[in-house]
Design a protein around this motif. Structure first.
Motif, PDB file in Angstrom:
ATOM      1  N   ALA A  66       0.843  -1.193   0.000  1.00  0.00           N
ATOM      2  CA  ALA A  66       0.000   0.000   0.000  1.00  0.00           C
ATOM      3  C   ALA A  66       0.874   1.237   0.000  1.00  0.00           C
ATOM      4  O   ALA A  66       2.049   1.188   0.358  1.00  0.00           O
ATOM      5  CB  ALA A  66      -0.915   0.003   1.218  1.00  0.00           C
ATOM      6  N   VAL A  67       0.265   2.345  -0.378  1.00  0.00           N
ATOM      7  CA  VAL A  67       0.948   3.632  -0.379  1.00  0.00           C
ATOM      8  C   VAL A  67      -0.050   4.705   0.042  1.00  0.00           C
ATOM      9  O   VAL A  67      -1.235   4.629  -0.293  1.00  0.00           O
ATOM     10  CB  VAL A  67       1.551   3.947  -1.768  1.00  0.00           C
ATOM     11  CG1 VAL A  67       0.495   4.019  -2.840  1.00  0.00           C
ATOM     12  CG2 VAL A  67       2.386   5.207  -1.748  1.00  0.00           C
ATOM     13  N   ILE A  68       0.434   5.668   0.823  1.00  0.00           N
ATOM     14  CA  ILE A  68      -0.335   6.878   1.106  1.00  0.00           C
ATOM     15  C   ILE A  68       0.614   8.059   0.960  1.00  0.00           C
ATOM     16  O   ILE A  68       1.828   7.917   1.065  1.00  0.00           O
ATOM     17  CB  ILE A  68      -0.987   6.903   2.510  1.00  0.00           C
ATOM     18  CG1 ILE A  68       0.063   6.881   3.620  1.00  0.00           C
ATOM     19  CG2 ILE A  68      -2.001   5.788   2.660  1.00  0.00           C
ATOM     20  CD1 ILE A  68      -0.505   7.183   4.997  1.00  0.00           C
ATOM     21  N   GLY A  69       0.037   9.206   0.717  1.00  0.00           N
ATOM     22  CA  GLY A  69       0.861  10.392   0.615  1.00  0.00           C
ATOM     23  C   GLY A  69       0.036  11.626   0.371  1.00  0.00           C
ATOM     24  O   GLY A  69      -1.193  11.574   0.306  1.00  0.00           O
ATOM     25  N   ALA A  70       0.742  12.737   0.251  1.00  0.00           N
ATOM     26  CA  ALA A  70       0.098  14.027   0.046  1.00  0.00           C
ATOM     27  C   ALA A  70       1.002  14.919  -0.779  1.00  0.00           C
ATOM     28  O   ALA A  70       2.207  14.696  -0.866  1.00  0.00           O
ATOM     29  CB  ALA A  70      -0.205  14.674   1.397  1.00  0.00           C
ATOM     30  N   TYR A  71       0.399  15.923  -1.365  1.00  0.00           N
ATOM     31  CA  TYR A  71       1.135  16.915  -2.131  1.00  0.00           C
ATOM     32  C   TYR A  71       0.455  18.258  -1.932  1.00  0.00           C
ATOM     33  O   TYR A  71      -0.719  18.330  -1.571  1.00  0.00           O
ATOM     34  CB  TYR A  71       1.184  16.553  -3.628  1.00  0.00           C
ATOM     35  CG  TYR A  71      -0.166  16.571  -4.304  1.00  0.00           C
ATOM     36  CD1 TYR A  71      -0.569  17.678  -5.033  1.00  0.00           C
ATOM     37  CD2 TYR A  71      -1.035  15.488  -4.202  1.00  0.00           C
ATOM     38  CE1 TYR A  71      -1.817  17.698  -5.653  1.00  0.00           C
ATOM     39  CE2 TYR A  71      -2.269  15.501  -4.810  1.00  0.00           C
ATOM     40  CZ  TYR A  71      -2.670  16.613  -5.537  1.00  0.00           C
ATOM     41  OH  TYR A  71      -3.899  16.642  -6.131  1.00  0.00           O
ATOM     42  N   ALA A  72       1.209  19.332  -2.138  1.00  0.00           N
ATOM     43  CA  ALA A  72       0.668  20.676  -1.979  1.00  0.00           C
ATOM     44  C   ALA A  72      -0.131  21.055  -3.220  1.00  0.00           C
ATOM     45  O   ALA A  72       0.435  21.191  -4.302  1.00  0.00           O
ATOM     46  CB  ALA A  72       1.794  21.672  -1.741  1.00  0.00           C
ATOM     47  N   MET A  73      -1.434  21.202  -3.054  1.00  0.00           N
ATOM     48  CA  MET A  73      -2.273  21.716  -4.144  1.00  0.00           C
ATOM     49  C   MET A  73      -2.154  23.238  -4.203  1.00  0.00           C
ATOM     50  O   MET A  73      -2.148  23.834  -5.273  1.00  0.00           O
ATOM     51  CB  MET A  73      -3.729  21.315  -3.924  1.00  0.00           C
ATOM     52  CG  MET A  73      -3.975  19.816  -3.993  1.00  0.00           C
ATOM     53  SD  MET A  73      -5.675  19.361  -3.594  1.00  0.00           S
ATOM     54  CE  MET A  73      -6.566  20.064  -4.973  1.00  0.00           C
ATOM     55  N   THR A  74      -2.099  23.840  -3.023  1.00  0.00           N
ATOM     56  CA  THR A  74      -1.851  25.270  -2.837  1.00  0.00           C
ATOM     57  C   THR A  74      -0.949  25.358  -1.601  1.00  0.00           C
ATOM     58  O   THR A  74      -0.722  24.338  -0.945  1.00  0.00           O
ATOM     59  CB  THR A  74      -3.153  26.065  -2.588  1.00  0.00           C
ATOM     60  OG1 THR A  74      -3.616  25.795  -1.258  1.00  0.00           O
ATOM     61  CG2 THR A  74      -4.234  25.730  -3.609  1.00  0.00           C
ATOM     62  N   PRO A  75      -0.483  26.528  -1.221  1.00  0.00           N
ATOM     63  CA  PRO A  75       0.330  26.604  -0.009  1.00  0.00           C
ATOM     64  C   PRO A  75      -0.396  26.179   1.268  1.00  0.00           C
ATOM     65  O   PRO A  75       0.250  25.865   2.271  1.00  0.00           O
ATOM     66  CB  PRO A  75       0.731  28.083   0.057  1.00  0.00           C
ATOM     67  CG  PRO A  75       0.692  28.543  -1.362  1.00  0.00           C
ATOM     68  CD  PRO A  75      -0.460  27.792  -1.974  1.00  0.00           C
ATOM     69  N   ALA A  76      -1.717  26.121   1.252  1.00  0.00           N
ATOM     70  CA  ALA A  76      -2.472  25.788   2.457  1.00  0.00           C
ATOM     71  C   ALA A  76      -3.378  24.564   2.316  1.00  0.00           C
ATOM     72  O   ALA A  76      -4.025  24.167   3.274  1.00  0.00           O
ATOM     73  CB  ALA A  76      -3.318  26.988   2.882  1.00  0.00           C
ATOM     74  N   VAL A  77      -3.430  23.965   1.120  1.00  0.00           N
ATOM     75  CA  VAL A  77      -4.322  22.827   0.868  1.00  0.00           C
ATOM     76  C   VAL A  77      -3.512  21.663   0.307  1.00  0.00           C
ATOM     77  O   VAL A  77      -2.781  21.822  -0.677  1.00  0.00           O
ATOM     78  CB  VAL A  77      -5.457  23.192  -0.121  1.00  0.00           C
ATOM     79  CG1 VAL A  77      -6.344  21.988  -0.400  1.00  0.00           C
ATOM     80  CG2 VAL A  77      -6.279  24.353   0.419  1.00  0.00           C
ATOM     81  N   ALA A  78      -3.656  20.518   0.948  1.00  0.00           N
ATOM     82  CA  ALA A  78      -2.964  19.307   0.498  1.00  0.00           C
ATOM     83  C   ALA A  78      -3.934  18.378  -0.212  1.00  0.00           C
ATOM     84  O   ALA A  78      -5.095  18.251   0.180  1.00  0.00           O
ATOM     85  CB  ALA A  78      -2.353  18.581   1.699  1.00  0.00           C
TER      86      ALA A  78
END
Length: 168
Positions: A66-78
């Motif tokens: 499995a994998v989970i993660g996040a990225y910056a969509m905007t400076p305040a929203v992931a």
């Protein structure tokens, strides 16, 4: 016992090539059928450089599951993601624990006040898992998928994450 490592293209490509059918259907709904697993693995790894990504490995077989993660969509929203192989049920407790104890606090500490993801609306398993993590369904995105599949937008807000140490 399973292990957790930082995201890496090779095990991520393995997971993408061996997805659970429901995860494959969801990714194909936005990427198209027969997607290039190496290209997507490299793109996801690049996105994960902003907020992090983790691979979960089965302890009994050593298989990336499995994998989970996040990225910056905007400076305040992931933007966040999670998917896996048919071994997902064997690692989901660790994935859940890591999301609660590591990923969400890291996003809060980095200044994100919102995180969101999209899931096929028909995915009751995803809805149950995300709501157990404190996410809520905000909207149905009608015909968001390539084949006109409906998706649901799920999100959490920083002030709703009161169980996490990143909160004042």
């Amino acid at each position: 016992m399973s292990k957790i490592t930082n995201i890496d293209p090779e095990p991520l490509q393995y997971i993408l090539a061996n997805l659970r059918p429901e995860d494959r259907e969801e990714i194909e709904a936005v990427r198209g059928q027969g997607f290039d697993t190496l290209r997507i693995a490299l793109q996801i790894c690049q996105l994960a450089t902003t907020c992090g990504g983790w691979i979960f490995w089965r302890g009994d077989t050593g298989e990336p599951s499995a994998v989970i993660g996040a990225y910056a969509m905007t400076p305040a929203v992931a933007g966040c993601w999670a998917f896996g192989t048919p071994s997902w049920p064997r690692v989901v407790q660790g994935v859940t624990r890591h999301a609660r104890r590591v990923m969400v606090p890291a996003l809060l500490k980095a200044g994100f006040h919102r995180a969101e993801c999209r899931a096929l609306t028909k995915r009751e398993d995803t809805k149950l898992w995300l709501t157990s993590l404190g996410w809520r369904a905000e909207a149905v995105l009608s015909e968001f998928g390539i084949r006109h599949e409906d998706f649901t937008l799920f999100a959490w807000l920083a002030d709703e994450q009161t169980n996490h140490p990143g909160q004042p």
